[in-house]
Enzyme design. Structure first.
Site, PDB file in Angstrom:
ATOM      1  N   HIS A 187       0.863  -1.182   0.000  1.00 19.15           N
ATOM      2  CA  HIS A 187       0.000   0.000   0.000  1.00 19.15           C
ATOM      3  C   HIS A 187       0.899   1.231   0.000  1.00 19.15           C
ATOM      4  O   HIS A 187       2.124   1.109  -0.002  1.00 19.15           O
ATOM      5  CB  HIS A 187      -0.987  -0.010   1.174  1.00 19.15           C
ATOM      6  N   HIS A 230       1.157   3.965   2.055  1.00 17.69           N
ATOM      7  CA  HIS A 230       1.527   4.752   3.232  1.00 17.69           C
ATOM      8  C   HIS A 230       3.032   5.021   3.214  1.00 17.69           C
ATOM      9  O   HIS A 230       3.823   4.205   2.747  1.00 17.69           O
ATOM     10  CB  HIS A 230       1.144   4.011   4.522  1.00 17.69           C
ATOM     11  N   ASP A 239       5.422   4.921   5.225  1.00 13.42           N
ATOM     12  CA  ASP A 239       6.409   4.001   5.803  1.00 13.42           C
ATOM     13  C   ASP A 239       6.594   2.734   4.965  1.00 13.42           C
ATOM     14  O   ASP A 239       7.272   1.802   5.386  1.00 13.42           O
ATOM     15  CB  ASP A 239       6.039   3.647   7.251  1.00 13.42           C
ATOM     16  N   HIS A 240       6.009   2.737   3.746  1.00 15.13           N
ATOM     17  CA  HIS A 240       6.206   1.597   2.843  1.00 15.13           C
ATOM     18  C   HIS A 240       6.747   2.007   1.475  1.00 15.13           C
ATOM     19  O   HIS A 240       7.105   1.149   0.676  1.00 15.13           O
ATOM     20  CB  HIS A 240       4.883   0.825   2.669  1.00 15.13           C
ATOM     21  N   HIS A 266      -7.077  -2.612   5.655  1.00 14.71           N
ATOM     22  CA  HIS A 266      -6.241  -1.571   6.269  1.00 14.71           C
ATOM     23  C   HIS A 266      -6.867  -0.186   6.103  1.00 14.71           C
ATOM     24  O   HIS A 266      -6.228   0.822   6.372  1.00 14.71           O
ATOM     25  CB  HIS A 266      -4.843  -1.636   5.642  1.00 14.71           C
ATOM     26  N   ASP A 321       0.323  -4.141   5.795  1.00 12.81           N
ATOM     27  CA  ASP A 321      -0.451  -3.687   6.952  1.00 12.81           C
ATOM     28  C   ASP A 321      -1.894  -4.166   6.839  1.00 12.81           C
ATOM     29  O   ASP A 321      -2.531  -4.002   5.804  1.00 12.81           O
ATOM     30  CB  ASP A 321      -0.460  -2.152   7.029  1.00 12.81           C
ATOM     31  N   HIS A 367       6.639  -5.415  11.091  1.00 12.27           N
ATOM     32  CA  HIS A 367       5.960  -4.129  11.304  1.00 12.27           C
ATOM     33  C   HIS A 367       5.676  -3.980  12.791  1.00 12.27           C
ATOM     34  O   HIS A 367       4.573  -3.655  13.207  1.00 12.27           O
ATOM     35  CB  HIS A 367       4.657  -4.094  10.471  1.00 12.27           C
TER      36      HIS A 367
HETATM   37 ZN   LIG Z   1       2.957   0.620   7.859  1.00 10.32          ZN
HETATM   38 ZN   LIG Z   2      -0.185   1.400   6.588  1.00 11.07          ZN
END
Ligand SMILES: [Zn+2]
Ligand SMILES: [Zn+2]
Length: 397
Positions: free
Chosen positions: A62, A64, A66-67, A139, A210, A268
């Site tokens: 996805h 976000h 942090d990815h 998510h 996530d 994670h």
């Molecule tokens: Zn994440």
């Molecule tokens: Zn996420």
């Protein structure tokens, strides 16, 4: 055909001193597939035993931050290294193309072909020796899990049975092995089931990205050799997990149990919860659970050759993993305490993390050295680091 996963980033939401955010390298034979590309991923690769390969395919779970924040830097590095003809394909959920529109000012004109492929849950990529399934996760945003699925393999060829039936050594045996019947020179027909053992299963790895615990993950991960599931929270933060569409260690373990997988790897993870505690919580529900650190790897052999195995620091550059056999019992310093009270507090904290620490007078007046067995040094550092993490950490995204 070797198959393993190198954990390059195992932290939730943000990097910590000891964990990078989400990135996972799947190696199958000569293939190198990257799953998620958080900030710092190219450096994690450089620091690993793998190095930074000319990755040809990246799968985003996805979008976000942090990815995905590691994408622009890594793609620029490929350009600076003079990559020109070798293309790069980025797979991701709906919105990936839009994201790359925004990245354009950072990327400029890349000298190599870049292809974006948006996938939806249920899409299947046929890739010759295996397939990659994109599956639904939960998510709250466009997000996908991925499952690598190898087909079943024919059973073992029974040489004795073939001899008894009079199948001559040579092409006939190859035909039988391939699943077709043969007619011998005397007119006898031999069918594959007469000379082949039971079909052997292929391997399956499911990676969730996530997600809150979800029936679609249970379904997609059914009988997987390895399920890599997020566990952003410990069980004590169940409410937070629900609010933020993440999972607790117990949630992930329940999914693993329902899916009847062989091994569960939690990633994670929040630095607020000790890895040892996450393992304990998950193992209460699903025994075969591990919480890899950065640079650990998990080997996934064919089922008849054994169970998936966590190799600690298996993906670390060689000089970083070298320690001698006496290291497990040698006591090393993990911290210095200013006074007896502080020292005993640290000792208690470490005991709660399952580590027996010893105290030793330091050179300065009241200071005490806190010593732990060298084999437990990383876990002890984690435990002490967790003390200093902000309390209101995360978990969005
Ligand atoms: Zn994440
Ligand atoms: Zn996420």
């Amino acid at each position: 055909m070797d198959l393993d996963l190198v954990f390059l980033g195992t932290s939730a939401s943000m990097p910590t001193a000891r964990r990078a955010p989400a990135a996972l390298l799947l190696r199958r034979g000569g293939e190198r597939l990257l799953f998620d590309c958080a900030e710092g991923t190219q450096r994690q690769l450089q620091r690993s035993a793998v190095g930074l390969p000319e990755i040809e395919e990246i799968f985003l779970t996805h979008l976000h931050a942090d990815h995905v924040l590691g994408l622009p830097g890594m793609l620029k590095t490929f350009a600076l290294r003079g990559r020109d003809e070798l293309g790069l394909t980025v797979y991701g959920p709906q919105g990936t193309r839009h994201l790359f529109g925004h990245l354009k000012p950072f990327l400029g004109r890349l000298p190599y072909p870049l292809t974006i492929v948006e996938l939806a849950a249920g899409d299947v990529l046929e890739r010759g020796e295996y397939r990659m399934d994109a599956f639904a996760v939960d998510h709250g945003v466009e997000a996908l899990g991925y499952a690598l699925v190898e087909p079943g393999r024919p059973g073992r060829f029974d040489v004795e049975a073939a001899d008894t039936l009079g199948v001559p050594p040579g092409p006939e045996r190859g035909i039988l092995q391939g699943g077709d019947p043969v007619t011998l020179s005397d007119g006898t027909v031999v069918t594959p089931d007469e000379v082949l053992g039971p079909a052997r299963p292929g391997r399956k790895i499911a990676i969730t990205g996530d997600t809150a615990p979800s029936p679609s993950v249970v379904q997609a991960a059914h009988h997987a050799d390895l399920l890599v599931h997020e566990a952003t929270f410990g069980d004590e933060d169940r409410q937070r997990a629900r609010e933020t569409m993440h999972s607790t260690a117990g949630d992930a373990a329940q999914v693993a149990k329902l899916a009847d997988v062989r091994m569960l790897a939690l990633t994670h993870v929040s630095p607020r919860t000790l890895p040892a505690e996450l393992v304990r919580q998950a193992q209460a529900v699903f025994r075969e659970t591990v919480v890899p650190r950065d640079f650990d790897l998990i080997e996934v052999p064919f089922p008849e050759r054994g169970a998936p195995m966590l190799v600690k620091r298996g993906g670390a550059a060689a000089d970083r993993s070298a320690y001698d056999s006496g290291a497990m019992s040698r006591m090393v310093q993990v911290a210095t305490a200013g006074d007896v009270t502080e020292a005993e507090e640290l000792q208690e904290l470490l005991r709660n993390a399952g580590i027996e620490a010893e105290l030793e007078a330091a050179a300065e007046d009241d200071a005490l050295q806190v010593l732990v067995p060298e084999g437990a040094l990383e876990a002890a550092q984690d435990a002490i680091e967790a003390l200093s993490e902000p309390d209101d950490l995360i978990a969005e995204p």
